[in-house]
Design an enzyme around this catalytic site. Structure first.
Site, PDB file in Angstrom:
ATOM      1  N   ASN A   5      11.832  -8.754   0.540  1.00  0.00           N
ATOM      2  CA  ASN A   5      11.341 -10.058   0.074  1.00  0.00           C
ATOM      3  C   ASN A   5      12.189 -11.179   0.664  1.00  0.00           C
ATOM      4  O   ASN A   5      13.391 -11.030   0.855  1.00  0.00           O
ATOM      5  CB  ASN A   5      11.369 -10.113  -1.453  1.00  0.00           C
ATOM      6  CG  ASN A   5      10.477  -9.046  -2.059  1.00  0.00           C
ATOM      7  OD1 ASN A   5       9.604  -8.526  -1.377  1.00  0.00           O
ATOM      8  ND2 ASN A   5      10.712  -8.708  -3.310  1.00  0.00           N
ATOM      9  N   VAL A   6      11.524 -12.309   0.882  1.00  0.00           N
ATOM     10  CA  VAL A   6      12.223 -13.463   1.472  1.00  0.00           C
ATOM     11  C   VAL A   6      12.395 -14.574   0.437  1.00  0.00           C
ATOM     12  O   VAL A   6      12.751 -15.693   0.776  1.00  0.00           O
ATOM     13  CB  VAL A   6      11.450 -13.999   2.707  1.00  0.00           C
ATOM     14  CG1 VAL A   6      11.428 -12.962   3.822  1.00  0.00           C
ATOM     15  CG2 VAL A   6      10.017 -14.421   2.350  1.00  0.00           C
ATOM     16  N   ASP A   7      12.137 -14.242  -0.854  1.00  0.00           N
ATOM     17  CA  ASP A   7      12.077 -15.287  -1.880  1.00  0.00           C
ATOM     18  C   ASP A   7      13.400 -15.619  -2.553  1.00  0.00           C
ATOM     19  O   ASP A   7      13.484 -16.561  -3.338  1.00  0.00           O
ATOM     20  CB  ASP A   7      11.030 -14.909  -2.944  1.00  0.00           C
ATOM     21  CG  ASP A   7      11.276 -13.526  -3.563  1.00  0.00           C
ATOM     22  OD1 ASP A   7      12.446 -13.122  -3.715  1.00  0.00           O
ATOM     23  OD2 ASP A   7      10.278 -12.854  -3.906  1.00  0.00           O
ATOM     24  N   SER A  32       4.887  -0.943  -0.762  1.00  0.00           N
ATOM     25  CA  SER A  32       3.840  -0.005  -0.351  1.00  0.00           C
ATOM     26  C   SER A  32       4.387   1.058   0.594  1.00  0.00           C
ATOM     27  O   SER A  32       3.719   2.050   0.866  1.00  0.00           O
ATOM     28  CB  SER A  32       2.705  -0.768   0.329  1.00  0.00           C
ATOM     29  OG  SER A  32       3.225  -1.517   1.408  1.00  0.00           O
ATOM     30  N   CYS A  56      19.899 -28.429  20.528  1.00  0.00           N
ATOM     31  CA  CYS A  56      19.171 -28.279  21.797  1.00  0.00           C
ATOM     32  C   CYS A  56      17.801 -28.937  21.801  1.00  0.00           C
ATOM     33  O   CYS A  56      17.150 -28.990  22.843  1.00  0.00           O
ATOM     34  CB  CYS A  56      19.028 -26.791  22.135  1.00  0.00           C
ATOM     35  SG  CYS A  56      17.843 -25.935  21.089  1.00  0.00           S
ATOM     36  N   HIS A 102      14.244  -8.912   5.707  1.00  0.00           N
ATOM     37  CA  HIS A 102      13.241  -9.740   6.399  1.00  0.00           C
ATOM     38  C   HIS A 102      13.578 -11.221   6.363  1.00  0.00           C
ATOM     39  O   HIS A 102      12.705 -12.058   6.584  1.00  0.00           O
ATOM     40  CB  HIS A 102      11.846  -9.482   5.807  1.00  0.00           C
ATOM     41  CG  HIS A 102      11.329  -8.095   6.087  1.00  0.00           C
ATOM     42  ND1 HIS A 102      10.193  -7.574   5.524  1.00  0.00           N
ATOM     43  CD2 HIS A 102      11.816  -7.117   6.901  1.00  0.00           C
ATOM     44  CE1 HIS A 102      10.001  -6.342   5.970  1.00  0.00           C
ATOM     45  NE2 HIS A 102      10.977  -6.031   6.797  1.00  0.00           N
TER      46      HIS A 102
HETATM   47  N1  APR Z   1       5.397  -3.761 -10.323  1.00  0.00           N
HETATM   48  C1  APR Z   1       5.572  -2.730  -9.451  1.00  0.00           C
HETATM   49  N2  APR Z   1       4.874  -2.601  -8.314  1.00  0.00           N
HETATM   50  C2  APR Z   1       3.954  -3.522  -8.040  1.00  0.00           C
HETATM   51  C3  APR Z   1       3.703  -4.632  -8.900  1.00  0.00           C
HETATM   52  C4  APR Z   1       4.466  -4.726 -10.091  1.00  0.00           C
HETATM   53  N3  APR Z   1       4.299  -5.721 -10.949  1.00  0.00           N
HETATM   54  N4  APR Z   1       2.736  -5.404  -8.334  1.00  0.00           N
HETATM   55  C5  APR Z   1       2.403  -4.806  -7.175  1.00  0.00           C
HETATM   56  N5  APR Z   1       3.128  -3.672  -6.993  1.00  0.00           N
HETATM   57  C6  APR Z   1       3.138  -2.774  -5.847  1.00  0.00           C
HETATM   58  C7  APR Z   1       1.797  -2.513  -5.191  1.00  0.00           C
HETATM   59  O1  APR Z   1       1.161  -1.402  -5.805  1.00  0.00           O
HETATM   60  C8  APR Z   1       2.207  -2.229  -3.743  1.00  0.00           C
HETATM   61  O2  APR Z   1       2.472  -0.838  -3.564  1.00  0.00           O
HETATM   62  O3  APR Z   1       3.913  -3.436  -4.863  1.00  0.00           O
HETATM   63  C9  APR Z   1       3.518  -3.000  -3.564  1.00  0.00           C
HETATM   64  C10 APR Z   1       3.430  -4.214  -2.659  1.00  0.00           C
HETATM   65  O4  APR Z   1       3.128  -3.795  -1.356  1.00  0.00           O
HETATM   66  P1  APR Z   1       3.063  -4.817  -0.113  1.00  0.00           P
HETATM   67  O5  APR Z   1       2.239  -6.022  -0.490  1.00  0.00           O
HETATM   68  O6  APR Z   1       2.661  -4.024   1.081  1.00  0.00           O
HETATM   69  O7  APR Z   1       4.552  -5.351  -0.020  1.00  0.00           O
HETATM   70  P2  APR Z   1       5.808  -4.775   0.762  1.00  0.00           P
HETATM   71  O8  APR Z   1       5.864  -3.295   0.677  1.00  0.00           O
HETATM   72  O9  APR Z   1       6.969  -5.573   0.286  1.00  0.00           O
HETATM   73  O10 APR Z   1       5.466  -5.219   2.246  1.00  0.00           O
HETATM   74  C11 APR Z   1       6.456  -5.092   3.232  1.00  0.00           C
HETATM   75  O11 APR Z   1       5.120  -6.328   4.827  1.00  0.00           O
HETATM   76  O12 APR Z   1       3.751  -8.117   4.416  1.00  0.00           O
HETATM   77  C12 APR Z   1       4.859  -7.690   5.159  1.00  0.00           C
HETATM   78  O13 APR Z   1       6.923  -8.663   5.823  1.00  0.00           O
HETATM   79  C13 APR Z   1       6.055  -8.507   4.718  1.00  0.00           C
HETATM   80  O14 APR Z   1       8.104  -7.840   3.610  1.00  0.00           O
HETATM   81  C14 APR Z   1       6.715  -7.597   3.676  1.00  0.00           C
HETATM   82  C15 APR Z   1       6.419  -6.214   4.227  1.00  0.00           C
END
Ligand code: APR
Length: 258
Positions: free
Chosen positions: A106-108, A201, A162, A123
């Site tokens: 996460n970048v937050d 994910s 620059c 990231h």
């Molecule tokens: N609690 C637990 N898990 C959750 C919740 C929650 N409240 N809400 C969503 N999820 C899960 C979803 O089921 C999913 O598996 O979080 C996951 C989010 O997946 P992604 O959106 O693919 O996020 P992430 O894995 O962080 O993506 C990686 O991809 O989009 C690019 O650079 C970006 O850092 C990011 C990277």
């Protein structure tokens, strides 16, 4: 006792015997704070844009103003939200274990705002900025507050060294992770007794490989849904991070400080 409670107690017992914890986190842990995921950020004016076409160096070169405005919108949203009980529970782990390291995609900045002291930002950080030309070496940081205000019609501010555009300090598609970040995360995982894999994910590499670097670590997944890496976990907590992480930390605390 239901399956979630069984898994939670078993995961807590496994965690409580170790000393070194790593949490690999993704967008899911910030969802309950109201941070839209990368793909969910495409609402309103932005709905016709594909994030994979905005988050690249080529996109920034083609249309710096467009990419800058998209990140400005996302950075503003991050500034409006707060860490949630999931972030706070990870901070609380620091009172129970000598080593707690978070490797986040996460970048937050919400882990840092929750108080976690060792956060590896794989990231980058949407609230920081750097020179697009890396003119003072890789990842030349720029403090936006030290720049004169710019004419929004002219696009992003310019690097004071620059004159290249300033860009957000995040990792775009096709870019390397910040120097040292991946090494630090891999080392932490190799030394970990337990690796928590929270709200990701598991689709985006190299972060997705981190939980599997150390065959001896216990792996605990916290996710609302099944993922492509779920079957490689020792424990699976099918719940929201904000709901289950405080319970997990409570259960570990009872075992470590009875
Ligand atoms: N609690 C637990 N898990 C959750 C919740 C929650 N409240 N809400 C969503 N999820 C899960 C979803 O089921 C999913 O598996 O979080 C996951 C989010 O997946 P992604 O959106 O693919 O996020 P992430 O894995 O962080 O993506 C990686 O991809 O989009 C690019 O650079 C970006 O850092 C990011 C990277």
């Amino acid at each position: 006792m239901n399956d979630l409670e069984d898994q939670l107690l078993a995961a807590a017992a496994a965690m409580a015997t170790g000393e070194r914890i790593v949490a690999v986190t993704g967008a899911g842990i910030s969802a309950e704070s109201g941070v839209p995921t990368f793909r969910d950020a495409q609402t309103g004016l932005w709905s016709s844009f594909n994030p994979q076409e905005l988050a690249t160096p080529d996109a920034f070169e083609r249309n710096p103003r467009l990419v800058w405005d998209w990140y400005a919108m996302r950075a503003a949203r991050v500034g409006e939200v707060q860490p949630n009980p999931g972030h706070l529970a990870l901070h609380d782990l620091e009172t129970l274990f000598p080593s707690v390291i978070i490797a986040t995609q996460n970048v937050d900045g919400l882990h840092q705002r929750a108080g976690s002291s060792k956060v590896i930002t794989l990231h980058g950080d949407i609230t920081r900025y750097q020179c697009f030309a890396d003119c003072q070496g890789r990842l030349t940081p720029i403090d936006l507050t030290s720049l004169p205000s710019w004419d929004t019609a002219a696009g992003p501010p310019r690097c004071p060294h620059c004159g290249a555009y300033v860009r957000p300090a995040v990792v775009w598609f096709g870019e390397m992770l910040p120097p040292g970040a991946l090494d630090a995360a891999e080392t932490a995982c190799r030394m970990a007794d337990t690796i928590l894999v929270i709200g990701t994910s598991g689709e985006v590499y190299p972060a997705a490989a981190l939980p599997f670097i150390n065959p001896h670590a216990k792996r605990i997944e916290v996710n609302l849904a099944e993922t492509s890496i779920s079957r490689r976990m020792h424990y699976r907590l099918r719940s929201s991070a904000g709901a289950v992480l405080p319970k997990l930390v409570d259960a570990v605390q009872r075992l470590r400080n009875p």
